[in-house]
Scaffold this active site. Structure first.
Site, PDB file in Angstrom:
ATOM      1  N   HIS A   1      37.056  44.633  37.238  1.00 31.81           N
ATOM      2  CA  HIS A   1      36.527  43.291  37.491  1.00 31.81           C
ATOM      3  C   HIS A   1      35.386  43.339  38.522  1.00 31.81           C
ATOM      4  O   HIS A   1      34.304  42.772  38.287  1.00 31.81           O
ATOM      5  CB  HIS A   1      37.680  42.413  37.985  1.00 31.81           C
ATOM      6  CG  HIS A   1      37.299  41.030  38.405  1.00 31.81           C
ATOM      7  ND1 HIS A   1      37.577  39.916  37.642  1.00 31.81           N
ATOM      8  CD2 HIS A   1      36.688  40.567  39.527  1.00 31.81           C
ATOM      9  CE1 HIS A   1      37.144  38.833  38.273  1.00 31.81           C
ATOM     10  NE2 HIS A   1      36.603  39.194  39.433  1.00 31.81           N
ATOM     11  N   GLU A   2      35.620  44.005  39.634  1.00 33.03           N
ATOM     12  CA  GLU A   2      34.596  44.038  40.684  1.00 33.03           C
ATOM     13  C   GLU A   2      33.357  44.786  40.216  1.00 33.03           C
ATOM     14  O   GLU A   2      32.228  44.391  40.532  1.00 33.03           O
ATOM     15  CB  GLU A   2      35.151  44.681  41.958  1.00 33.03           C
ATOM     16  CG  GLU A   2      36.364  43.983  42.558  1.00 33.03           C
ATOM     17  CD  GLU A   2      36.135  42.517  42.868  1.00 33.03           C
ATOM     18  OE1 GLU A   2      34.974  42.104  43.014  1.00 33.03           O
ATOM     19  OE2 GLU A   2      37.121  41.778  42.949  1.00 33.03           O
TER      20      GLU A   2
ATOM     21  N   HIS B   1      31.087  42.525  38.378  1.00 38.19           N
ATOM     22  CA  HIS B   1      30.144  41.799  39.246  1.00 38.19           C
ATOM     23  C   HIS B   1      28.985  42.708  39.664  1.00 38.19           C
ATOM     24  O   HIS B   1      27.834  42.299  39.670  1.00 38.19           O
ATOM     25  CB  HIS B   1      30.854  41.311  40.513  1.00 38.19           C
ATOM     26  CG  HIS B   1      31.829  40.197  40.311  1.00 38.19           C
ATOM     27  ND1 HIS B   1      31.554  39.082  39.555  1.00 38.19           N
ATOM     28  CD2 HIS B   1      33.088  40.014  40.810  1.00 38.19           C
ATOM     29  CE1 HIS B   1      32.596  38.263  39.592  1.00 38.19           C
ATOM     30  NE2 HIS B   1      33.543  38.813  40.343  1.00 38.19           N
TER      31      HIS B   1
HETATM   32 ZN   LIG Z   1      35.453  38.154  40.771  1.00 33.31          ZN
END
Ligand SMILES: [Zn+2]
Length: 310
Positions: free
Chosen positions: A227-228, A231
């Site tokens: 997830h990170e 980003h």
């Molecule tokens: Zn996030």
């Protein structure tokens, strides 16, 4: 970067307007297995801001800049929201430096555990758990270990100290920091468009207990890093902009009003077509619920890469 609108969401989701005897400290301790993915609770200084979520206005500003850069590049992919361009995108192999912060007792994750985390990221981005093959992979280039209790116990406070000391490589190199971040936070990341003004702060920070086989219930399959890194590659949350405006700028992730908690099948919070993308790595669902990126997200990653990290 999570801003005011998200802060309202944060407050509404977690705290009653008037504390009661039943809430308070126990409610706070319950955050990890309740409400939104704990990442949402990281706040930056001032303004009540949180990271990795943008207001609609901020996202619009980012997209204007991105579109202008892409317009100036030769052979852009087939648009930010069109997954069809992904199949023709050149493969991206991201070199990774993994920085272990620990206190001499906790957090000193093994090389095997780090390799498992990298494998999990490669499976996620390769579509091995479902969804699209984004044609992005990760190659571990080095590991550093820092025995520093202060950094380990308060990685937000000391971020400006350890990152410049440990960071390696340039705009296309991923630096991951594993550390402890209390009981209600899983990680945070810097966006690619921030690299130019703050290159040494670029990277992804994760709770060591979120790594594959880690200690954090529901969040220990290693998808916090997935997830990170999303980003870091330029992806927004799937609930960016809620049901309105332009959402996460990816056409094949249905809009959703708010982050998912747990694994709520049948969740459909916006009038536009499609159930909420609860299985997407860029939602806040449990790791056990996450399976996929979409082709549109993959295409966006490649466009953002060309604009900011190539
Ligand atoms: Zn996030």
């Amino acid at each position: 970067m999570k801003l005011l609108a998200a802060t309202v969401l944060f407050a509404a989701a977690l705290a009653p307007a008037v504390p009661s005897a039943a809430s308070g400290p126990s409610a706070s301790r319950g955050r990890m297995d309740g409400c939104a993915r704990p990442e949402a609770r990281l706040r930056t200084g001032g303004q009540g801001q949180e990271r990795n979520d943008l207001t609609s206005a901020q996202a619009a500003t980012v997209e204007l800049d991105l579109d202008q850069i892409l317009d100036g590049l030769a052979q852009p992919l087939s648009g930010l929201t069109d997954g069809a361009g992904l199949r023709s995108a050149p493969r991206i192999t991201v070199p990774v430096y993994f920085h272990v912060l620990h206190d001499g007792a906790k957090g000193d994750v093994s090389t095997t555990e780090i390799m498992r985390q990298i494998s999990t990221m490669n499976a996620s981005y390769g579509g091995h758990n479902g969804g699209a093959n984004t044609r992005v992979s990760f190659a571990l280039r080095g590991i550093t270990r820092s025995d520093n209790a202060a950094w380990f116990q308060d990685p937000e406070r000391y971020e400006g100290t350890y990152k410049p000391m440990l960071h390696k490589g340039g705009k296309g190199t991923l630096n991951i920091y594993s550390t402890y971040m209390g009981g209600d936070l899983l990680g945070w990341a810097t966006f690619p468009w921030k690299y130019k003004t703050d290159p040494e702060m670029d990277g992804v920070t994760i709770h060591y207990g979120s790594m594959p086989g880690g200690s954090i219930e529901h969040f220990n399959k290693g998808f916090s890093a997935t997830h990170e890194v999303g980003h870091w590659l330029g992806l927004y949350h799937t609930f960016q902009d809620g049901c309105s405006n332009k959402g996460d700028r990816v056409a094949d992730t249905p809009a959703e009003r708010d982050p998912s908690d747990g694994c709520p099948s049948g969740k459909d919070t916006c009038p536009s077509p499609g159930d909420d993308p609860i299985h997407n790595y860029m939602d806040y669902s449990y790791d056990t619920c996450m399976t996929s990126f979409t082709a549109g997200q993959g295409t966006r990653i490649h466009n953002v890469w060309k604009a900011y990290r190539a």
